[in-house]
Structures are given as C-alpha cells and as structure tokens.
Write a protein that holds these residues in place. Structure first.
Motif, PDB file in Angstrom:
ATOM      1  N   GLU A  41      69.293  -2.873  11.441  1.00  0.00           N
ATOM      2  CA  GLU A  41      67.851  -2.543  11.039  1.00  0.00           C
ATOM      3  C   GLU A  41      66.664  -2.365  11.651  1.00  0.00           C
ATOM      4  O   GLU A  41      66.279  -1.135  11.375  1.00  0.00           O
ATOM      5  CB  GLU A  41      67.499  -3.826  10.408  1.00  0.00           C
ATOM      6  CG  GLU A  41      66.216  -4.109   9.339  1.00  0.00           C
ATOM      7  CD  GLU A  41      66.800  -2.867   8.286  1.00  0.00           C
ATOM      8  OE1 GLU A  41      65.606  -2.250   7.949  1.00  0.00           O
ATOM      9  OE2 GLU A  41      67.641  -2.808   8.113  1.00  0.00           O
ATOM     10  N   VAL A  92      66.658   1.643  12.624  1.00  0.00           N
ATOM     11  CA  VAL A  92      65.846   3.101  11.444  1.00  0.00           C
ATOM     12  C   VAL A  92      65.075   3.577  10.895  1.00  0.00           C
ATOM     13  O   VAL A  92      64.869   4.553  11.010  1.00  0.00           O
ATOM     14  CB  VAL A  92      65.908   2.225   9.609  1.00  0.00           C
ATOM     15  CG1 VAL A  92      66.202   2.804   8.600  1.00  0.00           C
ATOM     16  CG2 VAL A  92      67.883   1.184   9.604  1.00  0.00           C
ATOM     17  N   ARG A 147      64.138   7.975  11.258  1.00  0.00           N
ATOM     18  CA  ARG A 147      63.836   8.243  10.380  1.00  0.00           C
ATOM     19  C   ARG A 147      62.155   8.657  11.560  1.00  0.00           C
ATOM     20  O   ARG A 147      62.063  10.004  10.381  1.00  0.00           O
ATOM     21  CB  ARG A 147      63.501   7.861   8.959  1.00  0.00           C
ATOM     22  CG  ARG A 147      64.924   7.216   8.120  1.00  0.00           C
ATOM     23  CD  ARG A 147      64.517   6.873   7.518  1.00  0.00           C
ATOM     24  NE  ARG A 147      66.319   6.946   6.784  1.00  0.00           N
ATOM     25  CZ  ARG A 147      66.131   5.966   5.690  1.00  0.00           C
ATOM     26  NH1 ARG A 147      65.872   4.529   5.747  1.00  0.00           N
ATOM     27  NH2 ARG A 147      67.024   5.657   4.972  1.00  0.00           N
ATOM     28  N   ARG A 151      74.428   3.905   3.745  1.00  0.00           N
ATOM     29  CA  ARG A 151      73.216   4.742   4.120  1.00  0.00           C
ATOM     30  C   ARG A 151      72.958   5.682   4.983  1.00  0.00           C
ATOM     31  O   ARG A 151      72.763   5.984   6.924  1.00  0.00           O
ATOM     32  CB  ARG A 151      72.551   4.835   3.195  1.00  0.00           C
ATOM     33  CG  ARG A 151      72.535   3.765   2.097  1.00  0.00           C
ATOM     34  CD  ARG A 151      72.521   5.274   1.342  1.00  0.00           C
ATOM     35  NE  ARG A 151      71.864   5.872   0.891  1.00  0.00           N
ATOM     36  CZ  ARG A 151      70.350   5.905   0.387  1.00  0.00           C
ATOM     37  NH1 ARG A 151      70.018   4.349  -0.573  1.00  0.00           N
ATOM     38  NH2 ARG A 151      69.618   6.898  -0.140  1.00  0.00           N
ATOM     39  N   ILE A 185      71.265   7.528   7.576  1.00  0.00           N
ATOM     40  CA  ILE A 185      69.982   7.640   8.497  1.00  0.00           C
ATOM     41  C   ILE A 185      69.920   8.961   9.489  1.00  0.00           C
ATOM     42  O   ILE A 185      68.646   9.694   9.110  1.00  0.00           O
ATOM     43  CB  ILE A 185      69.288   6.613   9.763  1.00  0.00           C
ATOM     44  CG1 ILE A 185      70.126   4.873   8.734  1.00  0.00           C
ATOM     45  CG2 ILE A 185      68.240   5.867  10.018  1.00  0.00           C
ATOM     46  CD1 ILE A 185      69.580   4.409   7.284  1.00  0.00           C
ATOM     47  N   ALA A 203      64.427   7.770   2.715  1.00  0.00           N
ATOM     48  CA  ALA A 203      64.854   6.621   2.758  1.00  0.00           C
ATOM     49  C   ALA A 203      65.709   6.906   0.865  1.00  0.00           C
ATOM     50  O   ALA A 203      64.781   7.711   0.277  1.00  0.00           O
ATOM     51  CB  ALA A 203      63.899   5.647   2.607  1.00  0.00           C
TER      52      ALA A 203
END
Length: 302
Positions: A249, A252, A256, A282, A284, A302
């Motif tokens: 996490e 992320v 991005r 998903r 990234i 996102a």
C-alpha cells in the motif's frame, strides 16, 4: 487551470466484431459516444472492407494500447487468383490479369518464402505516411507511389481451404504492421497467377479473441448510457504478457506520482525487465524493474 474532460471516467476494453463497410475510427467514435467515455482509441486498424476483432480502449486503457498493437494477430482471408487490383483487394480496379491457376501443391510450395522474418511493401492504398501524408490520399490523387519495404514477422501462414480453382483460403498469424493484402498480392506474383484479397477477417489479437465480442447490431440497438458496461474488460487484460509485481500500500501513491517504489517481483524478473505493478488486482503502473523497485513509465489513475 486544466480543462475538465467531458464524459464518464470509465476504463477498459470493449471487443467489437466489426462488420464490413465501416471504418475502425467510426467504430471507436460510436463506442465512445454510446458509453459516454472521456477518451477512446483502438489497437490496430482494420480496413473498411475487413471484418472481425477490433479492440476499443477507453480511458486509462488507452495507455496500454501498444501492448495489444505490438502483439501477434491472426487473420482468415480469401485470395482470388487471376487478377491484381489498385487496392490489392476487391474494392479496387483491375490492373493486370492472368489465366493461370495454381494447384494446391504449388501454393504450399510457395508459402515458406512468406513465413518468418520477411520484408513487405505496403499497399499503395494504406495508412503509411509519405512525407507527412497518408499513402491512400496520394494514391487517390493519382500519384504512383514507390513505398519502401518494411520488416514483418509471420509466425504462421497456411492454406486452409479451396472452394474452386479461382480462390484459396488462408490463415495467418503475424506481428505488428502486417498487410494481408500485400501477402495476397506478392503470393500471386510469386505463383505467376496474380491475386487479390476478397475477404479478410481478424480472429484474434494479442490477449483478445472474438469469443464474447460485441456484435455491431447490439451496439446500434442501444443508446447512450451504461448498457455496454457489462461488456467492458479490465485494462489489466492487455498486460498478461508482462510480469506482474505486487506492491504494498505504501508504494501505490509513489508509483502513481511517477516515482520509483518498492515492489514484490515476479519469479525470474531481472534488472531492466519491463513489468507492471498491481495492488489487489488493479494495475498501478508499468515500468522498469530495478532491484526491488519499479521505475514507472506509465501510471494509471485510481
């Protein structure tokens, strides 16, 4: 202050079974209008007369179009012997003719020269650019073009059917930039009988197949809205050929924002390999793996 895009912020692929008689751009525009998408594109143009698979990307999926465009693609096509045309298909005017018709054995003997790494001259009526202009625009204006040969990888080219002496059906699997019409033209010349394409259908492209593709009547039958949302495939489908790295996490936001961040690499991943990072399935980012980190080259919202 940046301009806000109009439309829905949806992402993914809609796989369309394109009918003959419409352009690939028209298909993209129709899908974009129907789904009210902010952004759309497609992977690999099909000629208006051609049918079959057209992968339409929406939103963030447009960022992974190169992975579909660069992938192998498969076609079924029919060649009519005895005639060359201006367009190398049935849409053009006849330019030369021949009474010769090849046997199955002669066709089979000619095919190895068109497999593997070959050089191919695009059709005069093609989207190839000549000094900034499309070849088909110049050809329509009557210019005689001398297009340069381009490399093409042909993994498979097989004779699959023969309805009569005038026609032959083939299946071909090739890489990026292949023109089936050029294969038909050059095969006809090598056999001494001349030839052009009368039917062309793309049956798969990279990770996508016609299984489950949306038929054109279904698209025409719906208005703007969410009717086709259930047919949307995730953008991650286009990344199946790349190694997948899981990311924590904490990585992320860094990825991005375009910064290198720690990832958990897939087995066998080496320094400098291209890979994609995921969190809970998903995508990234896509980037270059560098000893425990991924340096992003494409990032996904996102």
């Amino acid at each position: 202050m940046g301009r806000t895009r109009k439309g829905r912020a949806i992402s993914g692929f809609v796989i369309v079974d394109k009918p003959a008689g419409i352009t690939s751009t028209s298909v993209v525009n129709k899908i974009r209008w129907t789904m009210q998408a902010q952004k759309a594109g497609h992977a690999g143009t099909l000629d208006p007369a051609a049918t079959g698979l057209l992968a339409v990307a929406l939103g963030e999926a447009t960022k992974v179009l190169p992975y579909v465009t660069d992938a192998l693609k498969a076609y079924e096509f029919t060649v009519r012997w005895g005639q060359e045309t201006t367009t190398d298909d049935a849409e053009g005017a006849a330019t030369r003719s021949s009474d010769l018709r090849p046997s199955d054995a002669q066709i089979e003997a000619a095919l190895p020269a068109f497999r593997g790494d070959i050089m191919q001259v695009p059709p005069a009526f093609s989207a190839v650019k000549v000094e900034g202009e499309r070849a088909y625009d110049l050809a329509r204006d009557g210019e005689v073009l001398d297009l340069a040969a381009r490399p093409l990888f042909v993994q498979k080219l097989e004779l699959t059917g023969r309805a009569d002496p005038d026609h032959a059906v083939f299946e071909m699997v090739c890489g990026k930039g292949g023109y089936v019409r050029s294969i038909a033209r050059d095969l006809g010349r090598s056999l001494g009988c001349l030839g052009h394409v009368t039917q062309l259908r793309r049956i798969w492209s990279g990770p996508f197949s016609l299984h489950g593709a949306v038929a054109w009547p279904e698209i025409e039958a719906v208005g703007q809205g969410e009717a086709l949302d259930a047919r949307l495939l995730p953008l991650e489908t286009a990344l199946v050929g790349l190694p997948e790295c899981r990311c924590p996490e904490a990585s992320v936001a860094l990825l991005r924002n375009g910064g290198a961040a720690m990832v958990f690499p897939a087995d066998g991943l080496q320094w400098g390999d291209e890979a994609w990072a995921s969190r809970e399935g998903r995508a990234i980012a896509v980037g270059v793996y560098e000893s425990g980190t991924l340096r992003p080259t494409r990032v996904f919202a996102a």
